[in-house]
Scaffold this motif. Structure first.
Motif, PDB file in Angstrom:
ATOM      1  N   GLY A   1       2.371   1.723  -3.575  1.00 53.45           N
ATOM      2  CA  GLY A   1       1.813   1.858  -4.774  1.00 53.45           C
ATOM      3  C   GLY A   1       1.775   0.554  -5.870  1.00 53.45           C
ATOM      4  N   ASP A   2       1.252   1.090  -7.043  1.00 50.67           N
ATOM      5  CA  ASP A   2       1.252  -0.028  -8.125  1.00 50.67           C
ATOM      6  C   ASP A   2       2.626  -0.630  -8.415  1.00 50.67           C
TER       7      ASP A   2
ATOM      8  N   SER B   1       7.773   0.156  -7.740  1.00 51.30           N
ATOM      9  CA  SER B   1       6.572   0.471  -8.053  1.00 51.30           C
ATOM     10  C   SER B   1       6.586   1.487  -9.212  1.00 51.30           C
ATOM     11  N   VAL B   2       5.510   2.296  -9.619  1.00 52.15           N
ATOM     12  CA  VAL B   2       5.676   3.388 -10.514  1.00 52.15           C
ATOM     13  C   VAL B   2       6.788   4.402  -9.913  1.00 52.15           C
ATOM     14  N   LYS B   3       6.487   4.797  -8.701  1.00 53.49           N
ATOM     15  CA  LYS B   3       7.379   5.842  -8.119  1.00 53.49           C
ATOM     16  C   LYS B   3       8.705   5.357  -7.413  1.00 53.49           C
ATOM     17  N   ALA B   4       8.485   4.187  -6.977  1.00 53.17           N
ATOM     18  CA  ALA B   4       9.783   3.607  -5.922  1.00 53.17           C
ATOM     19  C   ALA B   4      10.445   2.687  -6.277  1.00 53.17           C
TER      20      ALA B   4
ATOM     21  N   ALA C   1       0.728  -1.246  -0.098  1.00 51.01           N
ATOM     22  CA  ALA C   1       0.038  -0.054   0.062  1.00 51.01           C
ATOM     23  C   ALA C   1       0.825   1.060   0.139  1.00 51.01           C
ATOM     24  N   GLU C   2       1.921   1.141   0.767  1.00 52.75           N
ATOM     25  CA  GLU C   2       2.965   2.181   0.830  1.00 52.75           C
ATOM     26  C   GLU C   2       3.665   2.788  -0.540  1.00 52.75           C
TER      27      GLU C   2
END
Lengths: 128, 357
Positions: A36-37, A61-64, A33-34
């Motif tokens: 993301g996708d 994830s997309v960001k991390a 959840a932290e």
């Protein structure tokens, strides 16, 4: 936030299901959840050996980008090949179809160093 | 940390808040992939109130902007918008920004949040004559409504004829009962609008737009999807793809540098680059092996360093892993093979046409 009773947890938000001398390892609902996708997962191969808390893979994830650490020492028996094409399984079913690796344990006494459900829930409250 | 006037809305809407350039901003609400797709197919509403606004007015305003900015501000008509870099004397990009011509002698510069103070100080130090310069960042909230259905949504809230509003033009008028500057601009490559208004009215207008958009499937969109949307269109992100160590020509922004307009800061150096050439070019690539390129990863050719990744992500639209990066000119060419170094592994990539989508 789902925290299954039968699992043990780490401060890096991995979970482990110990069955005899084998264990299944994944990342927790909180971690997915932290982050993301999920869009990419890099896992070791069968036969690779790791000591407890060694980095064994990477999830993105997309960001991390995030390293994942093995909760217990052992030899990889199987990595979840479904995640290569469907990394989103880590989001959709982190304790089920989103598992990362299965390991043959080499130091079963290490289990004592992991958190149970209640301890992990308290840990999450502290870090929030 | 600073908060926009929509902070409470983000909390109520389930926004996941992060620190972005000193601002507490939503990175996502439902999820980056869902939000991205929603903007490409329907529409989405962004809070971009963190952006800075610098106001310049006076008889010498236009001539000073001509000197400060690389694009041709004098050609701008009233109610027109212009995208332009602002360069240092060595050609390095201080910021990229939008110029709104509010009147013959009135301009509003919309700048990157992290650069507002730097820009203001630079402009102040490099302008002269009869003009007024003000940092008006706290006087404006900014919303962006983007996506193919954005016009249908907005038209319900205004008497202005939106079909008459052309790309990179703006009007002043009423939307949802509030006085706004409404421009047909955006950072997604879709039909879209940006609205500037009194921060005290922003919450109400946000809710009005969300209500009007409900039947069109509107969603609030965070900075995460804003980044993937802009990357697919190869819009530069300051601090990632461009900064003071990069000049507009190598960044693929030559179309924003108007040498013929007369003197401007950086002109001499950029003219020299244009005549004599320069080392790097910003290119787009897609990975042909498994892996995601990220800002700062090295780019190699046959194991030799030839450049660096400036932006990289999974592309939700293409379902491929794409990126931007600077490489040495001799390696530039659509279809050329390069390697991105990801965690000590060389992962094959291929130069592709941009925009990606």
């Amino acid at each position: 936030m789902r925290l299954p009773e039968e699992l043990l947890y780490t401060e890096d938000h991995e979970w482990v299901l110990v069955e005899g001398d084998q264990a299944t390892i994944g990342i927790t609902d909180h971690a997915q959840a932290e982050m993301g996708d999920f869009v990419f997962v890099e896992l070791p191969e069968a036969g690779d050996r790791f000591n407890q808390f060694d980095q064994f893979g990477v999830v993105e994830s997309v960001k991390a980008v995030s390293d994942v650490y093995i909760p217990l020492s052992g030899e990889v028996i199987e990595a979840n090949q479904s995640l290569l094409d469907q990394p989103e399984l880590c989001n959709e079913d982190p304790y089920g179809r989103g598992w990362l690796i299965k390991v043959k344990l080499s130091e079963q006494t290490e289990v004592a160093s992991l958190m149970d459900k209640e301890a992990y829930a308290r840990f999450l409250e502290e870090v929030e | 940390m600073q908060r926009t006037p929509l902070y409470h809305i983000h909390q109520q809407s389930g926004g996941k808040l992060i620190n972005f350039a000193g601002w507490e901003m939503p990175v996502q609400y439902t999820g980056i992939l869902t939000e991205h797709q929603n903007v490409r197919e329907k529409c989405g509403l962004f809070d971009v109130s963190h952006m800075g606004e610098i106001y310049i007015q006076g008889p010498d305003a236009c001539s000073n902007l001509q000197y400060l900015l690389t694009n041709d501000v004098a050609r701008l008509q009233i109610n027109q918008v212009l995208y332009t870099p602002m360069c240092a004397h060595n050609g390095g990009i201080i910021d990229d920004l939008l110029v709104y011509r509010l009147g013959k002698e009135q301009f509003l510069l919309v700048v990157n949040a992290a650069n507002t103070t730097k820009d203001f100080n630079w402009i102040q130090a490099n302008c002269s004559g009869d003009l007024l310069l003000e940092d008006r960042s706290t006087q404006y909230a900014q919303l962006a409504l983007q996506g193919p259905l954005s016009r249908d949504v907005l038209q319900q809230l205004t008497a202005l004829d939106l079909t008459q509003l052309k790309y990179y033009w703006f009007v002043k008028g009423e939307v949802g009962g509030e006085e706004v500057i409404l421009s047909r601009t955006g950072y997604t490559g879709e039909l879209g609008y940006e609205l500037y208004l009194d921060p005290g009215k922003a919450e109400r207008l946000w809710q009005e737009i969300m209500r009007a958009g409900r039947e069109h499937g509107i969603m609030p969109i965070g900075l995460g999807a804003r980044n993937t949307l802009r990357l697919e269109k190869k819009f530069c992100l300051y601090g990632n793809d461009i900064d003071q160590h990069r000049h507009p020509l190598e960044a693929g922004l030559a179309w924003t540098v108007k040498f013929e307009k007369g003197d401007f800061i950086g002109r001499e150096v950029l003219l020299q680059y244009q005549a004599e050439g320069y080392r790097d070019q910003l290119i787009g690539f897609k990975l042909v092996e498994r892996g995601i390129a990220r800002h700062g990863y090295k780019i190699q050719y046959n194991g030799e360093d030839i450049g660096v990744v400036t932006s990289g992500s999974f592309s939700p639209t293409l379902e491929e892993n794409i990126g931007l990066g600077y490489i040495e000119q001799q390696y530039v060419g659509i279809g050329n093979q390069i390697e991105v170094v990801i965690r000590r592994n060389n992962v094959k990539a291929e130069l592709v046409k941009t925009p990606f989508v």
